[in-house]
Design a protein around this motif. Structure first.
Motif, short mmCIF file in Angstrom:
data_model
loop_
_atom_site.label_atom_id
_atom_site.label_comp_id
_atom_site.label_asym_id
_atom_site.label_seq_id
_atom_site.Cartn_x
_atom_site.Cartn_y
_atom_site.Cartn_z
N HIS A 1 0.86 -1.17 0.00
CA HIS A 1 0.00 0.00 0.00
C HIS A 1 0.90 1.23 0.00
N LEU B 1 1.39 5.18 0.91
CA LEU B 1 0.92 6.22 1.81
C LEU B 1 1.71 7.50 1.58
N THR C 1 3.16 10.57 3.76
CA THR C 1 3.40 10.81 5.18
C THR C 1 3.36 12.30 5.49
N LEU D 1 -6.54 4.07 1.17
CA LEU D 1 -5.40 4.46 2.00
C LEU D 1 -4.58 5.56 1.35
N LEU D 2 -4.32 5.44 0.06
CA LEU D 2 -3.55 6.48 -0.63
C LEU D 2 -4.26 7.82 -0.56
N THR E 1 -4.43 9.47 3.04
CA THR E 1 -3.18 10.06 3.50
C THR E 1 -2.78 11.26 2.64
#
Length: 199
Positions: free
Chosen positions: A89, A91, A93, A115-116, A119
């Motif tokens: 996955h 991400l 940050t 998820l991408l 974030t």
């Protein structure tokens, strides 16, 4: 950075997300974009976690932008396309870098669009643009809600040019998609968004 804007990314980031039929759609979107694009581009396409992917190598031959698979702790840079690798996955940050985590053997879809986008939303805010391309399933709905919540923008591919309308249709169902576009209309819309994005 605009007053009151607490997001760490100070340039636009475009997330292109897709599943089935994605290679052709991604090619059509990336091919017209210029090498000096004033935005970073992230790509998440559902791929098998069990096999190497040639997606980055193929797309690198089809656009003026440099394309490669993302690596853990990569720094986001305008004019670069980074692709989520298989079994990971992707991400974004809080340090405006990328993180990769193992996707494991169970759903959600891999790599996870939700998820991408979630974030990206909390690191890029109003400078985030999510573009939902052809694909099966509904991955991305939660991420789209996060993008909209943080002031970002969402586009979706239309039904007539999508090989599979599951993901774009699910995006439209959120009622948070700003534009539903034919595939040829997506690159100019991306460029217009970048030109007008807050700096």
């Amino acid at each position: 950075m605009p007053a009151g804007d607490c997001y760490p990314l100070e340039f636009p980031v475009v997330a292109l997300v897709a599943s089935a039929g994605g290679l052709e759609a991604l090619t059509a979107v990336l091919a017209p974009l210029p090498a000096d694009l004033a935005a970073a581009v992230l790509v998440a396409q559902h791929v098998s976690p069990d096999h190497p992917s040639r997606l980055a190598a193929i797309l690198d031959q089809r656009t003026a932008l440099p394309v490669r698979e993302a690596r853990n702790n990569d720094l986001l840079v305008p004019g670069t396309v980074l692709i989520a690798p298989p079994a990971r996955h992707l991400l974004v940050t809080s340090q405006a870098r990328l993180g990769l985590i193992e996707s494991g053997t169970l759903p959600p879809a891999r790599p996870s669009v939700d998820l991408l986008l979630a974030t990206l939303a909390v690191t890029c805010g109003p400078r985030a643009l999510a573009v939902v391309l052809t694909g099966k399933g509904t991955d991305g709905q939660a991420g789209i809600r996060a993008i909209a919540h943080c002031g970002g923008t969402v586009y979706a591919q239309d039904v007539t040019t999508s090989a599979h309308y599951g993901m774009p249709g699910a995006a439209v169902d959120t009622t948070l998609v700003e534009q539903v576009l034919t595939l040829p209309d997506i690159p100019p819309a991306i460029l217009a968004h970048i030109d007008n994005a807050p700096r």
